[in-house]
Design an enzyme around this catalytic site. Structure first.
Site, mmCIF file in Angstrom:
data_model
loop_
_atom_site.group_PDB
_atom_site.id
_atom_site.type_symbol
_atom_site.label_atom_id
_atom_site.label_comp_id
_atom_site.label_asym_id
_atom_site.label_seq_id
_atom_site.Cartn_x
_atom_site.Cartn_y
_atom_site.Cartn_z
ATOM 1 N N THR A 4 56.554 43.340 48.868
ATOM 2 C CA THR A 4 56.871 43.991 50.148
ATOM 3 C C THR A 4 56.563 43.040 51.299
ATOM 4 O O THR A 4 57.325 42.944 52.257
ATOM 5 C CB THR A 4 56.035 45.290 50.295
ATOM 6 O OG1 THR A 4 56.195 46.048 49.101
ATOM 7 C CG2 THR A 4 56.468 46.102 51.485
ATOM 8 N N HIS B 203 23.656 46.163 22.911
ATOM 9 C CA HIS B 203 25.089 45.876 22.755
ATOM 10 C C HIS B 203 25.549 44.798 23.760
ATOM 11 O O HIS B 203 26.151 43.791 23.379
ATOM 12 C CB HIS B 203 25.856 47.191 22.987
ATOM 13 C CG HIS B 203 27.319 47.122 22.750
ATOM 14 N ND1 HIS B 203 27.928 47.652 21.642
ATOM 15 C CD2 HIS B 203 28.313 46.581 23.492
ATOM 16 C CE1 HIS B 203 29.225 47.439 21.713
ATOM 17 N NE2 HIS B 203 29.490 46.788 22.836
ATOM 18 N N GLU B 204 25.207 45.017 25.018
ATOM 19 C CA GLU B 204 25.666 44.071 26.057
ATOM 20 C C GLU B 204 24.974 42.714 25.904
ATOM 21 O O GLU B 204 25.593 41.678 26.127
ATOM 22 C CB GLU B 204 25.410 44.635 27.472
ATOM 23 C CG GLU B 204 26.116 45.951 27.768
ATOM 24 C CD GLU B 204 27.609 45.921 27.470
ATOM 25 O OE1 GLU B 204 28.219 44.854 27.595
ATOM 26 O OE2 GLU B 204 28.150 46.978 27.079
ATOM 27 N N ASP C 22 35.987 47.284 21.995
ATOM 28 C CA ASP C 22 35.793 45.873 21.599
ATOM 29 C C ASP C 22 36.632 45.546 20.372
ATOM 30 O O ASP C 22 37.220 44.464 20.278
ATOM 31 C CB ASP C 22 34.326 45.608 21.233
ATOM 32 C CG ASP C 22 33.398 45.816 22.420
ATOM 33 O OD1 ASP C 22 33.889 45.718 23.552
ATOM 34 O OD2 ASP C 22 32.199 46.078 22.202
ATOM 35 N N GLY D 98 52.746 41.164 46.295
ATOM 36 C CA GLY D 98 53.189 40.766 47.634
ATOM 37 C C GLY D 98 54.694 40.801 47.845
ATOM 38 O O GLY D 98 55.201 40.161 48.762
HETATM 39 P P1 ATP Z 1 54.451 47.058 44.265
HETATM 40 O O1 ATP Z 1 55.259 46.363 43.207
HETATM 41 O O2 ATP Z 1 53.376 47.915 43.684
HETATM 42 O O3 ATP Z 1 55.292 47.769 45.293
HETATM 43 P P2 ATP Z 1 54.140 44.728 45.941
HETATM 44 O O4 ATP Z 1 54.355 43.541 45.072
HETATM 45 O O5 ATP Z 1 55.259 45.143 46.829
HETATM 46 O O6 ATP Z 1 53.614 45.931 45.060
HETATM 47 P P3 ATP Z 1 52.663 44.535 48.352
HETATM 48 O O7 ATP Z 1 52.913 45.954 48.754
HETATM 49 O O8 ATP Z 1 53.435 43.481 49.025
HETATM 50 O O9 ATP Z 1 52.831 44.418 46.797
HETATM 51 O O10 ATP Z 1 51.117 44.191 48.476
HETATM 52 C C1 ATP Z 1 50.137 45.210 48.547
HETATM 53 C C2 ATP Z 1 48.966 44.704 49.363
HETATM 54 O O11 ATP Z 1 48.298 43.677 48.636
HETATM 55 C C3 ATP Z 1 49.375 44.083 50.671
HETATM 56 O O12 ATP Z 1 49.369 45.015 51.695
HETATM 57 C C4 ATP Z 1 48.323 43.012 50.886
HETATM 58 O O13 ATP Z 1 47.191 43.576 51.497
HETATM 59 C C5 ATP Z 1 47.917 42.616 49.484
HETATM 60 N N1 ATP Z 1 48.624 41.405 49.007
HETATM 61 C C6 ATP Z 1 49.405 41.314 47.910
HETATM 62 N N2 ATP Z 1 49.842 40.074 47.730
HETATM 63 C C7 ATP Z 1 49.337 39.333 48.733
HETATM 64 C C8 ATP Z 1 49.437 37.961 49.102
HETATM 65 N N3 ATP Z 1 50.143 37.095 48.365
HETATM 66 N N4 ATP Z 1 48.773 37.549 50.217
HETATM 67 C C9 ATP Z 1 48.058 38.413 50.947
HETATM 68 N N5 ATP Z 1 47.929 39.718 50.654
HETATM 69 C C10 ATP Z 1 48.540 40.186 49.560
#
Ligand code: ATP
Length: 493
Positions: free
Chosen positions: A111, A331-332, A406, A109
């Site tokens: 971005t 196995h499983e 494993d 998250g």
């Molecule tokens: P990267 O390092 O790969 O660039 P990132 O950390 O920037 O990834 P984001 O691009 O912000 O990750 O997140 C990708 C998607 O995952 C978002 O569009 C959203 O849908 C979901 N996501 C990630 N984190 C969250 C969060 N904390 N809450 C809600 N959605 C999330």
């Protein structure tokens, strides 16, 4: 858009001239030359700063749309308050905050946090990625950095905003330690330009620019970037814990029709280690699975299957022969029996469906998120890992290559025991233990656990055989059904 219109109009003129019987070859040569020159300028980053227009996105997104990440949000908001109250900051003689670095695993998250930061500070948001600055031509990256800062200021002025947030994803590509990219002056020049631009940010600038960088590799960054006055706020964005996973699932299910039997809490429990991006994918895949079944509601089994899909990959149409299928089932079942014996209620399900690279699998319901492991816990993990191969040996008198993964996992746990000082070697430095000594300790731990697994499975032989047969017939056994079958057979055993 303008580019497309120009191409369309030129094509129309060309067709018109051909119909009129005109010689269009000189015109075509001229157009070709023009196109070549345009491409050359584009490559060198010399096309106007409007190239950054695409990076701008109107942000209608705030911190409430981000699940979990409470500490990161808190820390980020505190830093952003400096930007919001620039007047006070100047009065106090505090230098402006120029950069915030978000670090953490992919898909957590980062971005989203940067977008929410733009909305919070009522700034324009310009997103780009470190890799977009790197070209083979020296000087192009530096030129693009200058253009990006210029474009951010222009856009903020045009949109009458006080600030601009420049988000640079994968900043490690652009800001890796100078000199680390051998023979690549280009990387160094680009980083230098970024530092120059960041140094140029002042409290009394008409448009306040804040650079938000994101990386999964903080260790790669040039120390010059991290020194105070540049990225002096580092915000850690971690994988979500159970409560945060639930929150993220709830956010991504807001627009989805859920059946009454759906327990997002159970899904959050089962998805230990998932990032926000994984969880978004789980919600999305569950909806797709429901649609495939023509169901108007998403049910719990759709979510369970979605977790499998995100964890293991898509189902594959590879059909093992009957003997192989029985071996996989044995196995499983071996894994599942040991898991249940160690921690009753731990199996989510077992299946002989081929998914990704696995011919079958047993999935456990993780305990509440745990971050510290005792020797007992690690030994139990080793037992579960070994149980598949041991079950094959007991029932089919031979082992197969299906257990190699494993064994890798079992060795990993054994290494953890040794490096954490939990083995009979005491506290050791892994790098300087003699290889034979290390190897002997690994062997000892593994063979001790193997003996325990042989004993346990031999005591449950009837259950092992019958559940494996049932698994071949049914392809899938849920955790509850498995526990019922074990109970029934315990009476018979
Ligand atoms: P990267 O390092 O790969 O660039 P990132 O950390 O920037 O990834 P984001 O691009 O912000 O990750 O997140 C990708 C998607 O995952 C978002 O569009 C959203 O849908 C979901 N996501 C990630 N984190 C969250 C969060 N904390 N809450 C809600 N959605 C999330």
């Amino acid at each position: 858009m303008i580019k497309e219109l120009c191409i369309g109009a030129s094509m129309a003129v060309l067709i018109f001239l051909i119909i009129m019987g005109q010689n269009v070859i000189p015109l075509l040569l001229l157009a070709g030359l023009g196109f070549f020159l345009y491409m050359l300028m584009d490559k060198k980053g010399l096309v106007s700063s409007s190239q950054f227009a695409g990076y701008n996105s109107q942000v209608d997104f705030n911190f409430d749309d981000i699940g979990g990440q409470a500490p990161a949000k808190q820390e980020l908001k505190e830093a952003l308050d400096f930007v919001l109250h620039a007047g006070k900051i100047t009065e106090m003689g505090i230098r402006p905050l120029k950069g915030i670095l978000l670090t953490g695993p992919p898909g957590t998250g980062k971005t989203l946090l940067a977008k929410a930061a733009a909305a919070y500070t009522r700034s324009v948001f310009m997103a780009t990625s470190g890799s977009e600055f790197i070209e083979v031509y020296a000087g192009v990256g530096a030129q693009r950095v200058r253009q990006l800062f210029k474009a951010a200021k222009e856009r903020a002025t045009k949109e009458k905003k006080d600030g601009a947030i420049i988000f640079v994803d994968e900043i490690d590509v652009l800001g890796s330690q100078r000199g680390s990219n051998t023979g690549h002056m280009e990387y160094d020049q680009t980083l230098n330009q970024l530092l120059v631009e960041m140094d140029g940010v002042n409290n009394d600038d008409q448009v306040r620019i804040l650079v938000v960088g994101a990386t999964n590799r903080e260790d790669m960054l040039d120390p010059a970037l991290l020194r105070p006055g540049r990225f002096d706020r580092i915000v850690r964005v971690d994988l979500p814990d159970k409560a945060a996973r639930l929150h993220i699932l709830e956010i991504h299910c807001r627009n989805k029709p859920l059946a009454d039997n759906v327990s997002l809490e159970d899904i959050a429990q089962e998805s230990f280690g998932f990032s926000g991006a994984h969880l978004e994918s789980v919600a999305n895949e569950a909806a797709i699975l429901a649609l495939r079944e023509n169901s108007s509601l998403i049910h719990q089994h759709h979510f369970k299957e979605a977790v499998d899909k995100v964890m293991m990959g898509e189902k594959i149409d590879r059909k093992p022969n009957d003997d192989e299928r029985y071996r996989i089932a044995v196995h499983e079942t071996g894994h599942a029996l040991i898991s249940e014996l160690n921690r009753p209620g731990s199996v989510s399900h077992i299946t002989v469906t081929t998914r990704g690279r696995a011919l079958g699998y047993m999935r456990v319901i993780p305990e509440d998120d745990i971050y510290l492991y005792t020797r007992d816990y690690l030994e139990q993990q080793i037992q579960i890992c070994l149980a598949g191969a041991v079950a094959e040996k007991i029932i089919l008198n031979s082992q197969s290559t299906g257990a190699s993964n494993d064994f890798n996992e079992a060795i990993k746990c054994t290494r953890q025991i040794i490096t954490a000082g939990l083995s009979s070697l005491g506290v050791v430095w892994e790098d300087i233990i003699p290889r034979e000594c290390y190897h002997k300790e690994v062997q000892e731990i593994i063979s001790q656990q193997e003996k325990i697994v042989v004993g346990l499975l031999n005591s449950k032989l009837k259950a092992l055989k019958e559940i494996a047969r049932l698994l071949v017939d049914q392809e899938y056994i849920s955790g509850d059904e498995l526990r019922e079958k074990i109970k029934e057979r315990e009476v018979i055993n």
